[in-house]
Enzyme design. Sequence first.
Site, PDB file in Angstrom:
ATOM      1  N   ASP A  42      -8.048  -9.061   5.228  1.00 26.93           N
ATOM      2  CA  ASP A  42      -9.315  -9.133   6.202  1.00 26.93           C
ATOM      3  C   ASP A  42      -9.777  -7.818   6.596  1.00 26.93           C
ATOM      4  OD1 ASP A  42      -6.962  -8.370   7.636  1.00 26.93           O
ATOM      5  OD2 ASP A  42      -8.151  -8.389   9.347  1.00 26.93           O
ATOM      6  N   ASP A  90       0.787  -1.089   0.090  1.00 29.28           N
ATOM      7  CA  ASP A  90       0.182   0.006  -0.132  1.00 29.28           C
ATOM      8  C   ASP A  90       0.770   1.135  -0.020  1.00 29.28           C
ATOM      9  OD1 ASP A  90      -2.153   1.642   0.144  1.00 29.28           O
ATOM     10  OD2 ASP A  90      -2.739   1.027   2.592  1.00 29.28           O
TER      11      ASP A  90
HETATM   12  P1  5GP Z   1       1.478  -0.429   3.787  1.00 23.86           P
HETATM   13  O1  5GP Z   1       2.636  -0.395   4.715  1.00 23.86           O
HETATM   14  O2  5GP Z   1       2.262  -0.706   2.497  1.00 23.86           O
HETATM   15  O3  5GP Z   1       1.101   0.841   3.832  1.00 23.86           O
HETATM   16  O4  5GP Z   1       0.732  -1.432   4.119  1.00 23.86           O
HETATM   17  C1  5GP Z   1       0.761  -2.900   4.045  1.00 23.86           C
HETATM   18  C2  5GP Z   1      -0.225  -3.774   5.055  1.00 23.86           C
HETATM   19  O5  5GP Z   1      -1.561  -3.172   4.802  1.00 23.86           O
HETATM   20  C3  5GP Z   1      -0.723  -4.870   4.095  1.00 23.86           C
HETATM   21  O6  5GP Z   1       0.274  -6.004   4.452  1.00 23.86           O
HETATM   22  C4  5GP Z   1      -2.065  -5.268   4.451  1.00 23.86           C
HETATM   23  O7  5GP Z   1      -2.171  -5.901   5.622  1.00 23.86           O
HETATM   24  C5  5GP Z   1      -2.763  -3.846   4.929  1.00 23.86           C
HETATM   25  N1  5GP Z   1      -3.390  -3.335   3.743  1.00 23.86           N
HETATM   26  C6  5GP Z   1      -3.140  -2.262   2.797  1.00 23.86           C
HETATM   27  N2  5GP Z   1      -4.131  -2.188   2.160  1.00 23.86           N
HETATM   28  C7  5GP Z   1      -5.082  -3.039   2.459  1.00 23.86           C
HETATM   29  C8  5GP Z   1      -6.565  -3.393   1.978  1.00 23.86           C
HETATM   30  O8  5GP Z   1      -7.128  -2.792   1.108  1.00 23.86           O
HETATM   31  N3  5GP Z   1      -7.234  -4.293   2.562  1.00 23.86           N
HETATM   32  C9  5GP Z   1      -6.581  -5.018   3.678  1.00 23.86           C
HETATM   33  N4  5GP Z   1      -7.491  -5.846   4.172  1.00 23.86           N
HETATM   34  N5  5GP Z   1      -5.175  -4.610   4.357  1.00 23.86           N
HETATM   35  C10 5GP Z   1      -4.660  -3.678   3.635  1.00 23.86           C
END
Ligand code: 5GP
Length: 179
Positions: free
Chosen positions: A162, A106
């Site tokens: 989830d 993300d």
């Molecule tokens: P980042 O550190 O890249 O912002 O976030 C990564 C983590 O956020 C992912 O491993 C996941 O657990 C969670 N995440 C990000 N976007 C989503 C989404 O649309 N749905 C869900 N369920 N989890 C997300």
Amino acid sequence: MDCIQIKDKKFTVSIKEEDILKEVSRVADEINRDLAGKNPLFLSVLNGSFMFTADLMKRITIPCEISFVKLASYQGVSSTGAVKEVIGINEDLSGRTIVIVEDIVDTGLTMQRLLETLGTRGPKEIHIATLLVKPEKLKVDLNIEYAAMHIPNDFIVGYGLDYDGFGRNYKDIYTVVNE
Ligand code: 5GP
């Protein structure tokens, strides 16, 4: 089942299992081709990547090992930015070819943190394999070599992902309906 309800939110199906598996197979083919002879160690990031990991690994045909790590930074529907510790790395990573297996990138902060932590353990190279990328949200510069699919900036569940602990069991991916 085109619509599901999880707690206070409605979700509608957005990527069917059949289409997911097509892309997972493509990623597996690329890894089989690129990492042949390197005995890669796949590090699956729990919990979200368990389904992707299972389907990916069934299609990996080169000699390899697999292990599981845990690291959470996400609660509810928006990234907190807070990053927790990586737990569960019991293997000697020195000189190894590592493939991180993630559910979704993300902002990229979680992945950056993982790369930093793993990088201190002397691996030869680290590759990233992720089921999903939200390119509009990426805040850091990452070399994501193996991405099954790119998706818009919407909250999704299913296929391992989830909402407040629920929804990981669905075989398709669902997108939240904003009402
Ligand atoms: P980042 O550190 O890249 O912002 O976030 C990564 C983590 O956020 C992912 O491993 C996941 O657990 C969670 N995440 C990000 N976007 C989503 C989404 O649309 N749905 C869900 N369920 N989890 C997300």
